[in-house]
Design a protein around this motif. Sequence first.
Motif, PDB file in Angstrom:
ATOM      1  N   ALA A   1     -38.330  61.521  64.692  1.00 46.92           N
ATOM      2  CA  ALA A   1     -38.125  60.085  64.481  1.00 46.92           C
ATOM      3  C   ALA A   1     -36.647  59.706  64.444  1.00 46.92           C
ATOM      4  O   ALA A   1     -36.315  58.519  64.503  1.00 46.92           O
ATOM      5  N   LEU A   2     -35.745  60.681  64.338  1.00 51.57           N
ATOM      6  CA  LEU A   2     -34.313  60.378  64.261  1.00 51.57           C
ATOM      7  C   LEU A   2     -33.647  60.430  65.635  1.00 51.57           C
ATOM      8  O   LEU A   2     -32.442  60.180  65.751  1.00 51.57           O
ATOM      9  N   ASP A   3     -34.430  60.781  66.667  1.00 53.15           N
ATOM     10  CA  ASP A   3     -33.899  60.998  68.012  1.00 53.15           C
ATOM     11  C   ASP A   3     -34.514  59.960  68.958  1.00 53.15           C
ATOM     12  O   ASP A   3     -35.685  60.064  69.336  1.00 53.15           O
ATOM     13  N   ALA A   4     -33.707  58.952  69.328  1.00 54.32           N
ATOM     14  CA  ALA A   4     -34.235  57.847  70.140  1.00 54.32           C
ATOM     15  C   ALA A   4     -34.777  58.336  71.482  1.00 54.32           C
ATOM     16  O   ALA A   4     -35.768  57.798  71.990  1.00 54.32           O
ATOM     17  N   ARG A   5     -34.142  59.369  72.061  1.00 54.35           N
ATOM     18  CA  ARG A   5     -34.630  59.864  73.363  1.00 54.35           C
ATOM     19  C   ARG A   5     -35.991  60.513  73.236  1.00 54.35           C
ATOM     20  O   ARG A   5     -36.845  60.384  74.112  1.00 54.35           O
ATOM     21  N   ALA A   6     -36.194  61.232  72.137  1.00 52.05           N
ATOM     22  CA  ALA A   6     -37.498  61.858  71.897  1.00 52.05           C
ATOM     23  C   ALA A   6     -38.569  60.784  71.671  1.00 52.05           C
ATOM     24  O   ALA A   6     -39.683  60.872  72.196  1.00 52.05           O
ATOM     25  N   VAL A   7     -38.195  59.766  70.896  1.00 52.18           N
ATOM     26  CA  VAL A   7     -39.142  58.678  70.595  1.00 52.18           C
ATOM     27  C   VAL A   7     -39.509  57.915  71.869  1.00 52.18           C
ATOM     28  O   VAL A   7     -40.661  57.514  72.061  1.00 52.18           O
ATOM     29  N   ARG A   8     -38.540  57.768  72.760  1.00 54.25           N
ATOM     30  CA  ARG A   8     -38.788  57.091  74.043  1.00 54.25           C
ATOM     31  C   ARG A   8     -39.928  57.787  74.797  1.00 54.25           C
ATOM     32  O   ARG A   8     -40.750  57.156  75.457  1.00 54.25           O
ATOM     33  N   ARG A   9     -39.980  59.109  74.679  1.00 56.25           N
ATOM     34  CA  ARG A   9     -41.026  59.877  75.378  1.00 56.25           C
ATOM     35  C   ARG A   9     -42.424  59.492  74.879  1.00 56.25           C
ATOM     36  O   ARG A   9     -43.390  59.538  75.637  1.00 56.25           O
ATOM     37  N   ILE A  10     -42.533  59.166  73.591  1.00 62.16           N
ATOM     38  CA  ILE A  10     -43.840  58.725  73.065  1.00 62.16           C
ATOM     39  C   ILE A  10     -44.290  57.458  73.786  1.00 62.16           C
ATOM     40  O   ILE A  10     -45.437  57.355  74.243  1.00 62.16           O
ATOM     41  N   PHE A  11     -43.379  56.481  73.872  1.00 60.42           N
ATOM     42  CA  PHE A  11     -43.732  55.201  74.506  1.00 60.42           C
ATOM     43  C   PHE A  11     -44.123  55.421  75.970  1.00 60.42           C
ATOM     44  O   PHE A  11     -45.080  54.824  76.469  1.00 60.42           O
ATOM     45  N   ASP A  12     -43.375  56.308  76.667  1.00 62.37           N
ATOM     46  CA  ASP A  12     -43.675  56.584  78.076  1.00 62.37           C
ATOM     47  C   ASP A  12     -45.032  57.256  78.215  1.00 62.37           C
ATOM     48  O   ASP A  12     -45.830  56.898  79.080  1.00 62.37           O
ATOM     49  N   ALA A  13     -45.302  58.255  77.363  1.00 64.54           N
ATOM     50  CA  ALA A  13     -46.552  59.016  77.471  1.00 64.54           C
ATOM     51  C   ALA A  13     -47.763  58.123  77.216  1.00 64.54           C
ATOM     52  O   ALA A  13     -48.805  58.256  77.859  1.00 64.54           O
ATOM     53  N   LYS A  14     -47.619  57.204  76.258  1.00 65.43           N
ATOM     54  CA  LYS A  14     -48.742  56.339  75.884  1.00 65.43           C
ATOM     55  C   LYS A  14     -48.860  55.099  76.765  1.00 65.43           C
ATOM     56  O   LYS A  14     -49.901  54.455  76.782  1.00 65.43           O
ATOM     57  N   GLY A  15     -47.765  54.747  77.470  1.00 67.84           N
ATOM     58  CA  GLY A  15     -47.725  53.458  78.142  1.00 67.84           C
ATOM     59  C   GLY A  15     -47.735  52.353  77.107  1.00 67.84           C
ATOM     60  O   GLY A  15     -48.343  51.306  77.270  1.00 67.84           O
ATOM     61  N   ARG A  16     -47.056  52.623  75.970  1.00 64.49           N
ATOM     62  CA  ARG A  16     -47.080  51.696  74.835  1.00 64.49           C
ATOM     63  C   ARG A  16     -45.956  50.686  74.966  1.00 64.49           C
ATOM     64  O   ARG A  16     -44.820  51.059  75.259  1.00 64.49           O
ATOM     65  N   PRO A  17     -46.243  49.385  74.757  1.00 64.24           N
ATOM     66  CA  PRO A  17     -45.164  48.396  74.834  1.00 64.24           C
ATOM     67  C   PRO A  17     -44.140  48.628  73.723  1.00 64.24           C
ATOM     68  O   PRO A  17     -44.508  49.003  72.598  1.00 64.24           O
ATOM     69  N   ALA A  18     -42.863  48.427  74.046  1.00 66.39           N
ATOM     70  CA  ALA A  18     -41.785  48.681  73.079  1.00 66.39           C
ATOM     71  C   ALA A  18     -41.844  47.721  71.901  1.00 66.39           C
ATOM     72  O   ALA A  18     -41.167  47.927  70.892  1.00 66.39           O
ATOM     73  N   SER A  19     -42.684  46.681  72.002  1.00 66.64           N
ATOM     74  CA  SER A  19     -42.816  45.720  70.908  1.00 66.64           C
ATOM     75  C   SER A  19     -43.712  46.234  69.787  1.00 66.64           C
ATOM     76  O   SER A  19     -43.840  45.586  68.757  1.00 66.64           O
ATOM     77  N   ASN A  20     -44.348  47.396  69.987  1.00 64.04           N
ATOM     78  CA  ASN A  20     -45.294  47.922  68.996  1.00 64.04           C
ATOM     79  C   ASN A  20     -44.643  49.074  68.222  1.00 64.04           C
ATOM     80  O   ASN A  20     -44.445  50.155  68.767  1.00 64.04           O
ATOM     81  N   PRO A  21     -44.298  48.836  66.938  1.00 57.35           N
ATOM     82  CA  PRO A  21     -43.548  49.853  66.182  1.00 57.35           C
ATOM     83  C   PRO A  21     -44.400  51.073  65.847  1.00 57.35           C
ATOM     84  O   PRO A  21     -45.618  51.022  65.883  1.00 57.35           O
ATOM     85  N   LEU A  22     -43.721  52.183  65.516  1.00 53.83           N
ATOM     86  CA  LEU A  22     -44.397  53.445  65.228  1.00 53.83           C
ATOM     87  C   LEU A  22     -44.412  53.729  63.730  1.00 53.83           C
ATOM     88  O   LEU A  22     -43.535  53.284  62.998  1.00 53.83           O
ATOM     89  N   ILE A  23     -45.385  54.503  63.306  1.00 58.34           N
ATOM     90  CA  ILE A  23     -45.417  54.991  61.934  1.00 58.34           C
ATOM     91  C   ILE A  23     -44.674  56.323  61.873  1.00 58.34           C
ATOM     92  O   ILE A  23     -44.857  57.186  62.724  1.00 58.34           O
ATOM     93  N   VAL A  24     -43.798  56.459  60.874  1.00 57.86           N
ATOM     94  CA  VAL A  24     -43.047  57.699  60.686  1.00 57.86           C
ATOM     95  C   VAL A  24     -43.723  58.519  59.589  1.00 57.86           C
ATOM     96  O   VAL A  24     -43.953  58.027  58.485  1.00 57.86           O
ATOM     97  N   HIS A  25     -44.035  59.778  59.923  1.00 55.16           N
ATOM     98  CA  HIS A  25     -44.710  60.675  58.982  1.00 55.16           C
ATOM     99  C   HIS A  25     -43.677  61.539  58.287  1.00 55.16           C
ATOM    100  O   HIS A  25     -42.776  62.088  58.931  1.00 55.16           O
ATOM    101  N   VAL A  26     -43.803  61.670  56.984  1.00 53.88           N
ATOM    102  CA  VAL A  26     -42.849  62.454  56.188  1.00 53.88           C
ATOM    103  C   VAL A  26     -43.621  63.393  55.263  1.00 53.88           C
ATOM    104  O   VAL A  26     -44.828  63.216  55.028  1.00 53.88           O
ATOM    105  N   ALA A  27     -42.889  64.394  54.725  1.00 51.64           N
ATOM    106  CA  ALA A  27     -43.542  65.455  53.952  1.00 51.64           C
ATOM    107  C   ALA A  27     -43.889  65.019  52.533  1.00 51.64           C
ATOM    108  O   ALA A  27     -44.831  65.533  51.936  1.00 51.64           O
ATOM    109  N   ASN A  28     -43.104  64.092  51.989  1.00 47.18           N
ATOM    110  CA  ASN A  28     -43.320  63.688  50.593  1.00 47.18           C
ATOM    111  C   ASN A  28     -42.571  62.388  50.316  1.00 47.18           C
ATOM    112  O   ASN A  28     -41.865  61.865  51.186  1.00 47.18           O
ATOM    113  N   GLU A  29     -42.725  61.889  49.090  1.00 45.51           N
ATOM    114  CA  GLU A  29     -42.105  60.609  48.751  1.00 45.51           C
ATOM    115  C   GLU A  29     -40.580  60.672  48.828  1.00 45.51           C
ATOM    116  O   GLU A  29     -39.934  59.717  49.259  1.00 45.51           O
ATOM    117  N   ALA A  30     -39.990  61.812  48.449  1.00 44.79           N
ATOM    118  CA  ALA A  30     -38.524  61.931  48.503  1.00 44.79           C
ATOM    119  C   ALA A  30     -38.023  61.758  49.938  1.00 44.79           C
ATOM    120  O   ALA A  30     -37.010  61.086  50.179  1.00 44.79           O
TER     121      ALA A  30
END
Length: 303
Positions: free
Chosen positions: A40-69
């Motif tokens: 989620a910290l790498d814009a180029r990697a995140v771009r690949r998600i949008f390309d793979a899904k054919g997802r419009p850039a107007s639709n934000p993503l959920i970021v998954h984390v290990a814990n509340e901290a």
Amino acid sequence: MPARILAPTPDALAEAARTLRGGGLVAFPTETVYGLAANALDARAVRRIFDAKGRPASNPLIVHVANEAAARALARRWPEAASRLAADYWPGPLTLVVEKTDAIPDLVTAGGPTVALRVPAHPVALELLRLTGLPLAAPSANRSEEISPTTAQHVADSLGPFVDDLIVLDGGACTVGIESTVLDVSGNEPVLLRPGMLGLDARGHSTSEGPARSPGQGMRHYAPRKPLVLVPANEPPPVSREGDGLLVLPGRPAAAAALLYAELRRLDADPRITRILVLEPPAGPEWDAIRDRLARASALLTE
Ligand code: AMP
Ligand code: MG
């Protein structure tokens, strides 16, 4: 190469973590639906998600984390409500929207000032988060507007043709079966953006008036290719015709959610069926999330 479905052995998890650290994509199981993950910290990697899904850039993503901290580290402000909800529901199918820090690329949030964060309740997802040490942006692992995947095979069917050599970690069938509850806690009052299987109505956040629209959330979402018709429970069913497939969901909401997408995919793939009829679920807030997904699946409008 088609997608590779891998049992979550230490070797497979290590390869998946290496792929993610190198800026690649990996599909992984969560308790809600399967996710297509990138750093989620790498814009180029995140771009690949949008390309793979054919997802419009107007639709934000959920970021998954290990814990509340790890979630707090990505938030400019961590409201009291977020602490309380995280303590009550994480790990679990609740996504919290909070103000983001500059570490989160704009692409993740569709340019907005807030980020959606969640700690998934699945051992494979948590292990992958631990091994990478990264926050993972991960929408559902399907092409945009398709039914979300609840098995590794669904992911391979949807995305295999679109991602070279995709690793799909196999965690079995998702136990919740529909997407997380999304709650915006960045303002003064929590706002429900998407109903899910958590009974947040019991906490004063009523789900019974229908969901507020999230930015970028298209009306026709989670949809089969075939026409889907909702059949009101108290009316005579529409005249059945050849090619009709009828889906009658289990009587308990949790069981219905767990089966919903797999059943819709099965009916969608059955060549004998040309129209999908779904018996409307009963009234009551515990059915809101399922009613929401069915309404979207049957809507003829597109974004
Ligand atoms: P998906 O990852 O496909 O389950 O969809 C993610 C959904 O989460 C989006 O369609 C929005 O409804 C919601 N979402 C993600 N990020 C935000 C945000 N920053 N603000 C509001 N809603 C969000
Ligand atoms: Mg999705």
